[in-house]
Write a protein that holds these residues in place. Structure first.
Motif, PDB file in Angstrom:
ATOM      1  N   HIS A   1      22.825  -7.294  14.028  1.00  5.61           N
ATOM      2  CA  HIS A   1      23.108  -6.678  15.330  1.00  5.61           C
ATOM      3  C   HIS A   1      22.976  -5.164  15.297  1.00  5.61           C
ATOM      4  CE1 HIS A   1      24.403 -10.680  16.379  1.00  5.61           C
ATOM      5  NE2 HIS A   1      25.179 -10.674  15.336  1.00  5.61           N
ATOM      6  N   SER A   2      21.966  -4.716  14.573  1.00  5.65           N
ATOM      7  CA  SER A   2      21.677  -3.285  14.484  1.00  5.65           C
ATOM      8  C   SER A   2      22.877  -2.459  14.019  1.00  5.65           C
ATOM      9  CB  SER A   2      21.160  -2.755  15.819  1.00  5.65           C
ATOM     10  OG  SER A   2      20.032  -3.498  16.207  1.00  5.65           O
ATOM     11  N   SER A   3      23.690  -3.068  13.135  1.00  6.26           N
ATOM     12  CA  SER A   3      24.775  -2.295  12.513  1.00  6.26           C
ATOM     13  C   SER A   3      24.157  -1.347  11.493  1.00  6.26           C
ATOM     14  CB  SER A   3      25.748  -3.202  11.773  1.00  6.26           C
ATOM     15  OG  SER A   3      26.247  -4.174  12.623  1.00  6.26           O
ATOM     16  N   VAL A   4      24.517  -0.102  11.583  1.00  8.48           N
ATOM     17  CA  VAL A   4      23.926   0.881  10.675  1.00  8.48           C
ATOM     18  C   VAL A   4      24.712   0.952   9.374  1.00  8.48           C
ATOM     19  CG1 VAL A   4      23.400   3.324  10.345  1.00  8.48           C
ATOM     20  CG2 VAL A   4      22.999   2.250  12.561  1.00  8.48           C
ATOM     21  N   MET A   5      24.035   0.664   8.290  1.00  9.43           N
ATOM     22  CA  MET A   5      24.664   0.896   6.988  1.00  9.43           C
ATOM     23  C   MET A   5      24.587   2.392   6.691  1.00  9.43           C
ATOM     24  SD  MET A   5      23.734  -0.778   3.327  1.00  9.43           S
ATOM     25  CE  MET A   5      23.514   0.275   1.902  1.00  9.43           C
ATOM     26  N   PRO A   6      25.708   3.016   6.306  1.00  5.70           N
ATOM     27  CA  PRO A   6      25.655   4.467   6.057  1.00  5.70           C
ATOM     28  C   PRO A   6      24.705   4.799   4.919  1.00  5.70           C
ATOM     29  CG  PRO A   6      27.775   3.549   5.352  1.00  5.70           C
ATOM     30  CD  PRO A   6      27.032   2.447   6.030  1.00  5.70           C
ATOM     31  N   SER A   7      24.213   6.023   4.894  1.00  7.24           N
ATOM     32  CA  SER A   7      23.360   6.411   3.765  1.00  7.24           C
ATOM     33  C   SER A   7      24.235   6.994   2.663  1.00  7.24           C
ATOM     34  CB  SER A   7      22.308   7.417   4.217  1.00  7.24           C
ATOM     35  OG  SER A   7      22.925   8.570   4.692  1.00  7.24           O
ATOM     36  N   PHE A   8      23.721   6.924   1.447  1.00  5.05           N
ATOM     37  CA  PHE A   8      24.460   7.409   0.279  1.00  5.05           C
ATOM     38  C   PHE A   8      23.578   8.361  -0.503  1.00  5.05           C
ATOM     39  CE2 PHE A   8      26.194   3.289   1.414  1.00  5.05           C
ATOM     40  CZ  PHE A   8      27.555   3.547   1.420  1.00  5.05           C
ATOM     41  N   PRO A   9      23.308   9.552   0.070  1.00  8.47           N
ATOM     42  CA  PRO A   9      22.363  10.476  -0.572  1.00  8.47           C
ATOM     43  C   PRO A   9      22.874  10.990  -1.917  1.00  8.47           C
ATOM     44  CG  PRO A   9      23.438  11.514   1.306  1.00  8.47           C
ATOM     45  CD  PRO A   9      23.845  10.079   1.319  1.00  8.47           C
ATOM     46  N   ASP A  10      24.186  10.885  -2.153  1.00  8.33           N
ATOM     47  CA  ASP A  10      24.735  11.434  -3.401  1.00  8.33           C
ATOM     48  C   ASP A  10      24.690  10.449  -4.562  1.00  8.33           C
ATOM     49  OD1 ASP A  10      26.465   9.958  -1.848  1.00  8.33           O
ATOM     50  OD2 ASP A  10      28.264  10.931  -2.631  1.00  8.33           O
ATOM     51  N   LEU A  11      24.257   9.205  -4.324  1.00  9.15           N
ATOM     52  CA  LEU A  11      24.178   8.262  -5.444  1.00  9.15           C
ATOM     53  C   LEU A  11      23.027   8.661  -6.364  1.00  9.15           C
ATOM     54  CD1 LEU A  11      24.664   4.717  -3.837  1.00  9.15           C
ATOM     55  CD2 LEU A  11      26.200   5.870  -5.436  1.00  9.15           C
TER      56      LEU A  11
ATOM     57  N   LEU B   1      34.051  -2.055   1.461  1.00  9.36           N
ATOM     58  CA  LEU B   1      34.534  -2.077   2.840  1.00  9.36           C
ATOM     59  C   LEU B   1      33.683  -3.048   3.664  1.00  9.36           C
ATOM     60  CD1 LEU B   1      36.256  -0.723   5.140  1.00  9.36           C
ATOM     61  CD2 LEU B   1      34.347   0.852   5.424  1.00  9.36           C
ATOM     62  N   CYS B   2      32.409  -3.054   3.424  1.00 10.61           N
ATOM     63  CA  CYS B   2      31.491  -3.870   4.229  1.00 10.61           C
ATOM     64  C   CYS B   2      30.879  -5.044   3.471  1.00 10.61           C
ATOM     65  CB  CYS B   2      30.350  -3.017   4.753  1.00 10.61           C
ATOM     66  SG  CYS B   2      30.885  -1.671   5.794  1.00 10.61           S
ATOM     67  N   HIS B   3      30.944  -5.021   2.146  1.00  5.46           N
ATOM     68  CA  HIS B   3      30.244  -6.059   1.386  1.00  5.46           C
ATOM     69  C   HIS B   3      31.134  -6.756   0.379  1.00  5.46           C
ATOM     70  CE1 HIS B   3      26.178  -5.071   2.743  1.00  5.46           C
ATOM     71  NE2 HIS B   3      26.391  -3.795   2.466  1.00  5.46           N
ATOM     72  N   ASP B   4      30.826  -8.044   0.200  1.00  3.59           N
ATOM     73  CA  ASP B   4      31.366  -8.826  -0.892  1.00  3.59           C
ATOM     74  C   ASP B   4      30.131  -9.449  -1.545  1.00  3.59           C
ATOM     75  OD1 ASP B   4      34.045 -10.271  -1.841  1.00  3.59           O
ATOM     76  OD2 ASP B   4      32.485 -11.800  -1.749  1.00  3.59           O
ATOM     77  N   LEU B   5      30.227  -9.825  -2.811  1.00  2.00           N
ATOM     78  CA  LEU B   5      29.047 -10.427  -3.432  1.00  2.00           C
ATOM     79  C   LEU B   5      28.778 -11.807  -2.835  1.00  2.00           C
ATOM     80  CD1 LEU B   5      29.364  -9.447  -7.213  1.00  2.00           C
ATOM     81  CD2 LEU B   5      28.017  -8.360  -5.416  1.00  2.00           C
ATOM     82  N   GLN B   6      29.842 -12.562  -2.559  1.00  3.69           N
ATOM     83  CA  GLN B   6      29.664 -13.974  -2.199  1.00  3.69           C
ATOM     84  C   GLN B   6      29.786 -14.289  -0.713  1.00  3.69           C
ATOM     85  OE1 GLN B   6      28.473 -15.713  -4.475  1.00  3.69           O
ATOM     86  NE2 GLN B   6      29.010 -14.442  -6.257  1.00  3.69           N
ATOM     87  N   ARG B   7      30.457 -13.442   0.057  1.00  6.31           N
ATOM     88  CA  ARG B   7      30.619 -13.819   1.480  1.00  6.31           C
ATOM     89  C   ARG B   7      30.277 -12.639   2.391  1.00  6.31           C
ATOM     90  NH1 ARG B   7      35.635 -12.020   3.466  1.00  6.31           N
ATOM     91  NH2 ARG B   7      36.673 -10.875   1.816  1.00  6.31           N
ATOM     92  N   ASP B   8      29.839 -13.007   3.582  1.00  5.34           N
ATOM     93  CA  ASP B   8      29.489 -11.983   4.573  1.00  5.34           C
ATOM     94  C   ASP B   8      30.747 -11.258   5.050  1.00  5.34           C
ATOM     95  OD1 ASP B   8      26.902 -12.841   4.380  1.00  5.34           O
ATOM     96  OD2 ASP B   8      26.894 -13.939   6.278  1.00  5.34           O
ATOM     97  N   LYS B   9      30.640  -9.956   5.245  1.00  6.48           N
ATOM     98  CA  LYS B   9      31.737  -9.195   5.851  1.00  6.48           C
ATOM     99  C   LYS B   9      31.133  -8.436   7.037  1.00  6.48           C
ATOM    100  CE  LYS B   9      34.930  -7.185   3.076  1.00  6.48           C
ATOM    101  NZ  LYS B   9      35.407  -6.385   1.917  1.00  6.48           N
ATOM    102  N   ILE B  10      31.280  -7.110   7.030  1.00  8.50           N
ATOM    103  CA  ILE B  10      30.615  -6.298   8.064  1.00  8.50           C
ATOM    104  C   ILE B  10      29.112  -6.285   7.776  1.00  8.50           C
ATOM    105  CG2 ILE B  10      30.394  -3.941   8.985  1.00  8.50           C
ATOM    106  CD1 ILE B  10      33.460  -3.679   8.340  1.00  8.50           C
ATOM    107  N   GLY B  11      28.769  -6.360   6.512  1.00 12.86           N
ATOM    108  CA  GLY B  11      27.379  -6.507   6.069  1.00 12.86           C
ATOM    109  C   GLY B  11      27.226  -7.818   5.303  1.00 12.86           C
ATOM    110  N   PRO B  12      25.994  -8.172   4.957  1.00 14.00           N
ATOM    111  CA  PRO B  12      25.741  -9.462   4.312  1.00 14.00           C
ATOM    112  C   PRO B  12      26.293  -9.563   2.888  1.00 14.00           C
ATOM    113  CG  PRO B  12      23.732  -8.147   4.418  1.00 14.00           C
ATOM    114  CD  PRO B  12      24.767  -7.406   5.210  1.00 14.00           C
ATOM    115  N   ALA B  13      26.531 -10.814   2.443  1.00  8.08           N
ATOM    116  CA  ALA B  13      26.887 -11.070   1.042  1.00  8.08           C
ATOM    117  C   ALA B  13      25.733 -10.578   0.182  1.00  8.08           C
ATOM    118  CB  ALA B  13      27.121 -12.563   0.830  1.00  8.08           C
ATOM    119  N   LEU B  14      26.048  -9.912  -0.922  1.00  6.57           N
ATOM    120  CA  LEU B  14      24.971  -9.239  -1.653  1.00  6.57           C
ATOM    121  C   LEU B  14      24.401 -10.026  -2.837  1.00  6.57           C
ATOM    122  CD1 LEU B  14      25.979  -5.480  -1.583  1.00  6.57           C
ATOM    123  CD2 LEU B  14      24.480  -6.771  -0.056  1.00  6.57           C
TER     124      LEU B  14
END
Ligand code: HEC
Length: 127
Positions: free
Chosen positions: A104-114, A51-64
């Motif tokens: 811009h201080s966008s909060v990435m959700p936490s994933f405690p169940d991973l 939803l927020c990430h792609d490997l190669q391009r920025d989306k809601i979060g950075p390219a990973l």
């Protein structure tokens, strides 16, 4: 959340089965484990991160792609960030804080169940 797990639990084996056969015929000595691990990693990524990430391009979060080296190959810290980014940012990590401000201080959700295994798969997937 529970629904997602249902889809993973029932959908994934079918998906693996379908892909597994192909791999066996194409690559004779391919270690089956790594190809199914990749399928699992991309399934987790699609369900929780895409939803927020792609490997190669920025989306809601950075390219990973290349994230592991941006974290100085400190996979333990990177996995902590994925599980709970705000905790690492709050803990005063300089890179994490800069990244947070840059986005811009966008909060990435936490994933405690991973699980740790799932985090390893994800880190290996994004590299
Ligand atoms: C709701 C959007 C969102 C989701 C979902 C999300 N992230 Fe993020 N992610 C971000 C944002 C925004 C940042 C930038 C840092 C910040 O703002 O905290 C980020 C940063 C990162 C970084 C650091 C990237 C770098 O360049 O160092 C990694 C790694 C990462 N996310 C992995 C993941 C993984 C793996 C998942 C799925 C388990 C995931 N993210 C899910 C929004 C998201």
């Amino acid at each position: 959340m529970k629904r997602k797990y249902c889809i993973l639990m029932f959908g994934l084996p079918l998906f693996l089965l379908a892909c597994g056969n192909n791999n066996n015929t194409i690559k004779t000595e391919a270690p089956n484990q790594s190809s199914s691990a990749n399928v699992t990693a991309s399934a987790i990524f699609t369900a929780k991160c895409a939803l927020c990430h792609d490997l190669q391009r920025d989306k809601i979060g950075p390219a990973l792609a290349g994230a592991t080296s941006r974290w100085g190959n400190d996979n333990v810290k990177l996995k902590s960030f994925i599980r709970n980014s705000q905790q690492v940012i709050g803990g005063g990590d300089a890179y994490a804080s800069t990244l947070y401000q840059k986005w811009h201080s966008s909060v990435m959700p936490s994933f405690p169940d991973l699980t740790d295994e799932e985090l390893n798969l994800l880190v290996d997937y994004i590299k």
